[in-house]
Design a protein around this motif. Structure first.
Motif, PDB file in Angstrom:
ATOM      1  N   GLU A  81     -10.854  22.012 -20.295  1.00  0.00           N
ATOM      2  CA  GLU A  81      -9.929  22.349 -19.438  1.00  0.00           C
ATOM      3  C   GLU A  81      -9.664  23.651 -19.383  1.00  0.00           C
ATOM      4  O   GLU A  81      -9.319  24.210 -20.615  1.00  0.00           O
ATOM      5  CB  GLU A  81      -8.723  21.421 -19.548  1.00  0.00           C
TER       6      GLU A  81
ATOM      7  N   ARG B 166      -7.067  25.398 -18.670  1.00  0.00           N
ATOM      8  CA  ARG B 166      -5.899  25.718 -19.162  1.00  0.00           C
ATOM      9  C   ARG B 166      -6.047  25.963 -20.511  1.00  0.00           C
ATOM     10  O   ARG B 166      -5.219  27.029 -21.021  1.00  0.00           O
ATOM     11  CB  ARG B 166      -4.830  24.466 -19.010  1.00  0.00           C
ATOM     12  N   TRP B 167      -6.674  25.510 -21.500  1.00  0.00           N
ATOM     13  CA  TRP B 167      -6.719  25.684 -22.811  1.00  0.00           C
ATOM     14  C   TRP B 167      -7.622  26.893 -23.160  1.00  0.00           C
ATOM     15  O   TRP B 167      -7.412  27.532 -24.380  1.00  0.00           O
ATOM     16  CB  TRP B 167      -7.020  24.256 -23.793  1.00  0.00           C
TER      17      TRP B 167
ATOM     18  N   ASP C 120       3.319  23.741 -26.865  1.00  0.00           N
ATOM     19  CA  ASP C 120       3.172  23.120 -25.376  1.00  0.00           C
ATOM     20  C   ASP C 120       3.637  21.581 -25.468  1.00  0.00           C
ATOM     21  O   ASP C 120       4.094  21.189 -24.523  1.00  0.00           O
ATOM     22  CB  ASP C 120       1.928  23.522 -24.735  1.00  0.00           C
ATOM     23  N   ARG C 121       2.782  20.985 -26.285  1.00  0.00           N
ATOM     24  CA  ARG C 121       3.093  19.531 -26.167  1.00  0.00           C
ATOM     25  C   ARG C 121       3.670  19.072 -27.621  1.00  0.00           C
ATOM     26  O   ARG C 121       3.199  19.616 -28.661  1.00  0.00           O
ATOM     27  CB  ARG C 121       1.607  18.649 -26.305  1.00  0.00           C
TER      28      ARG C 121
ATOM     29  N   ASP D  79       0.424  11.831 -23.649  1.00  0.00           N
ATOM     30  CA  ASP D  79       1.201  13.399 -23.610  1.00  0.00           C
ATOM     31  C   ASP D  79       2.561  13.133 -23.395  1.00  0.00           C
ATOM     32  O   ASP D  79       2.696  12.802 -22.242  1.00  0.00           O
ATOM     33  CB  ASP D  79       0.149  14.178 -22.679  1.00  0.00           C
TER      34      ASP D  79
ATOM     35  N   ASN E  12       4.252  15.438 -22.544  1.00  0.00           N
ATOM     36  CA  ASN E  12       4.757  16.335 -21.115  1.00  0.00           C
ATOM     37  C   ASN E  12       4.429  15.387 -20.044  1.00  0.00           C
ATOM     38  O   ASN E  12       5.225  15.720 -18.966  1.00  0.00           O
ATOM     39  CB  ASN E  12       3.840  17.395 -21.204  1.00  0.00           C
TER      40      ASN E  12
ATOM     41  N   PHE F 108       7.149  15.815 -17.031  1.00  0.00           N
ATOM     42  CA  PHE F 108       6.784  16.130 -15.858  1.00  0.00           C
ATOM     43  C   PHE F 108       7.139  15.229 -14.502  1.00  0.00           C
ATOM     44  O   PHE F 108       7.995  15.229 -13.506  1.00  0.00           O
ATOM     45  CB  PHE F 108       5.195  16.434 -15.477  1.00  0.00           C
TER      46      PHE F 108
ATOM     47  N   TRP G  18      -5.341  12.987 -17.322  1.00  0.00           N
ATOM     48  CA  TRP G  18      -5.714  14.543 -17.132  1.00  0.00           C
ATOM     49  C   TRP G  18      -7.158  14.745 -16.708  1.00  0.00           C
ATOM     50  O   TRP G  18      -7.761  15.807 -17.359  1.00  0.00           O
ATOM     51  CB  TRP G  18      -5.306  15.065 -18.325  1.00  0.00           C
TER      52      TRP G  18
ATOM     53  N   ASN H 160      -1.245  18.364 -12.299  1.00  0.00           N
ATOM     54  CA  ASN H 160      -1.925  19.684 -12.749  1.00  0.00           C
ATOM     55  C   ASN H 160      -2.901  19.949 -11.670  1.00  0.00           C
ATOM     56  O   ASN H 160      -3.412  19.382 -10.967  1.00  0.00           O
ATOM     57  CB  ASN H 160      -2.275  19.813 -14.202  1.00  0.00           C
TER      58      ASN H 160
ATOM     59  N   GLN I 122      -0.370  22.597 -11.390  1.00  0.00           N
ATOM     60  CA  GLN I 122       0.481  23.275 -12.421  1.00  0.00           C
ATOM     61  C   GLN I 122      -0.674  24.225 -13.393  1.00  0.00           C
ATOM     62  O   GLN I 122      -1.714  23.515 -13.510  1.00  0.00           O
ATOM     63  CB  GLN I 122       1.355  22.754 -13.421  1.00  0.00           C
ATOM     64  N   ASP I 123      -0.452  25.201 -13.655  1.00  0.00           N
ATOM     65  CA  ASP I 123      -1.245  25.756 -14.644  1.00  0.00           C
ATOM     66  C   ASP I 123      -1.868  27.170 -14.274  1.00  0.00           C
ATOM     67  O   ASP I 123      -2.346  28.103 -14.850  1.00  0.00           O
ATOM     68  CB  ASP I 123      -2.367  25.267 -15.069  1.00  0.00           C
TER      69      ASP I 123
ATOM     70  N   LYS J 295       2.557  28.879 -15.300  1.00  0.00           N
ATOM     71  CA  LYS J 295       3.125  29.017 -16.649  1.00  0.00           C
ATOM     72  C   LYS J 295       2.696  30.057 -17.589  1.00  0.00           C
ATOM     73  O   LYS J 295       1.272  29.986 -17.714  1.00  0.00           O
ATOM     74  CB  LYS J 295       2.854  27.496 -17.569  1.00  0.00           C
TER      75      LYS J 295
HETATM   76  C1  BGC Z   1       0.010  20.743 -20.194  1.00  0.00           C
HETATM   77  C2  BGC Z   1      -0.427  21.232 -19.092  1.00  0.00           C
HETATM   78  C3  BGC Z   1      -1.659  20.748 -18.733  1.00  0.00           C
HETATM   79  C4  BGC Z   1      -2.198  19.015 -19.225  1.00  0.00           C
HETATM   80  C5  BGC Z   1      -3.516  18.850 -19.250  1.00  0.00           C
HETATM   81  C6  BGC Z   1      -0.079  19.263 -20.503  1.00  0.00           C
HETATM   82  O1  BGC Z   1       0.549  18.988 -21.700  1.00  0.00           O
HETATM   83  O2  BGC Z   1       1.825  21.119 -20.459  1.00  0.00           O
HETATM   84  O3  BGC Z   1      -0.393  22.693 -18.769  1.00  0.00           O
HETATM   85  O4  BGC Z   1      -2.234  20.823 -17.364  1.00  0.00           O
HETATM   86  O5  BGC Z   1      -1.442  18.918 -20.596  1.00  0.00           O
HETATM   87  O6  BGC Z   1      -4.332  19.507 -20.402  1.00  0.00           O
END
Ligand code: BGC
Length: 376
Positions: free
Chosen positions: A51, A53-54, A127-128, A175, A177, A181, A231, A261, A286-287, A307
């Motif tokens: 992904e 994001r990471w 983050d998580r 997750d 999060n 969310f 995800w 996301n 998001q991201d 973010k």
């Molecule tokens: C993160 C997101 C990310 C998602 C999938 C979440 O824990 O906060 O930014 O899109 O994981 O990796």
């Protein structure tokens, strides 16, 4: 064993070569900084390279670490808790003092961080949150409830008329999060479902709870279990296709979609965009992934929640350095991880849509204009 001078010289050269090679290796996998000897001071474990994001976080860590006096190493777990545990063990063997970790699965990661704690390593969840263990010292995070609330508010502010079909999607149940969310979003959406602005299109579990504004963990679990994307863009696409196949035209027309996301939003948007009975759709994300910024410019994705990963990286590394220097890191609040309160540092988020994309992401220096087409 007898050795002549040439043999002795050969062994000396070999020994020297081995030492140089070992010193070079210690900086591999994104390691940086001049370091203190051949060990690693800070180990960083990220969930997957699949992904963007990471990968973004990895790059921002590398940028931030370029002139750090401490040595670091970044490893990826590729969506596997077993690989994650191996990564943590490999870093413990290198003598890390601080572990910064984004778990693939928040509950399964407890075993890995408990191993770190046994070695007196300070654990920072990045983050998580890692749940149901007292082996987490600190948590650096964005305001995840605010992420969900901002997504929902965008749908509320931009939906037109009443009886707008609402499609709900969530992140992975593993997750923490994903819960935050969805909870943040639900608190904003629920009154608007109750007053008829929206009608839920794809979740009998959400429908059954539509009169409850504050959902507990079990109730959230039920809805998330039904509309999870894990995800995964492919799973998102399949789910969206199934949803559109099973509804009638009364659930099409102008619709609103809560996508958790950017990766999932693009997949879901592609499916809705190619259904001729869907005349228009609003969709969240998001991201601020580059591909989604292009989607926002092209009006294929309505918004994203930006973010700023630079801040999160700065906070995590700042905490790590405080710990290495023997100081107590500064925190701004705490999160309950099921085993107790974890001290946390939290960062705000920014809503980005076509109107402010240039100001927030280009003029601010986060991305370069040349990475996109059609930017005004
Ligand atoms: C993160 C997101 C990310 C998602 C999938 C979440 O824990 O906060 O930014 O899109 O994981 O990796």
């Amino acid at each position: 064993m007898r050795m002549n001078f040439k043999g002795f010289l050969f062994l000396m050269v070999l020994a020297l070569f081995t030492m140089v090679a070992a010193a070079c290796n210690s900086g591999e996998e994104g390691g940086s900084g001049s370091g203190s000897g051949s060990g690693v001071d800070v180990g960083i474990v990220l969930p997957t390279k699949d992904e963007p994001r990471w990968v973004q976080d990895e790059q921002r860590f590398k940028d931030a670490l370029a002139d750090s006096e401490y040595s670091t190493e970044i490893l990826f777990s590729q969506g596997s808790s077993a690989k994650e545990k191996e990564n943590v063990e490999a870093l413990l063997n290198k003598g890390i003092k601080v572990l910064i970790i984004t778990p693939h699965d928040g509950a399964a990661a407890a075993a890995a961080v408990e191993a770190a704690k046994k070695d007196d390593v300070t654990v920072i969840a990045y983050d998580r949150l890692i749940t149901d263990t007292d082996a987490v010292d600190y948590y650096v995070t964005f305001d995840s409830l605010a992420v969900g609330a901002a997504q929902a508010q965008y749908l509320v502010d931009n939906a037109e008329g009443t009886g707008v079909p609402l499609y709900l999607y969530a992140g992975a149940s593993s997750d923490n999060n994903a819960f935050l969310f969805f909870q943040g979003a639900w608190e904003v959406l629920q009154p608007k479902i109750a007053d008829g602005t929206f009608k839920i299109a794809n979740s009998s579990e959400a429908e059954a709870l539509k009169d409850t504004k504050e959902l507990d963990r079990d109730q959230l679990s039920k809805i998330i279990g039904q509309v999870t994307t894990n995800w995964d863009p492919n799973e998102s696409k399949n789910k969206a296709q199934t949803h559109l196949t099973s509804v009638g035209d009364d659930m099409k027309g102008n619709v609103a979609i809560l996508a958790p996301n950017d990766g999932t939003a693009r997949s879901i948007a592609d499916v809705f965009g190619s259904d001729s009975a869907v005349t228009d759709y609003l969709i969240t994300g998001q991201d601020a992934e580059k591909a989604s910024i292009q989607y926002v410019i092209d009006e294929k994705q309505s918004m994203t929640v930006f973010k700023d990963v630079r801040t999160l990286v700065e906070d995590a590394m700042g905490m790590a350095v405080e710990v290495l220097d023997g100081n107590e890191p500064e925190t701004t609040g705490s999160y309950d991880n099921g085993a107790g309160d974890v001290k946390a540092k939290q960062t705000d988020v920014i809503v980005v849509d076509k109107e402010n994309v240039k100001a927030e992401l280009i003029d601010s220096g986060y991305y370069e204009a040349g990475d996109f087409t059609g930017l005004e």
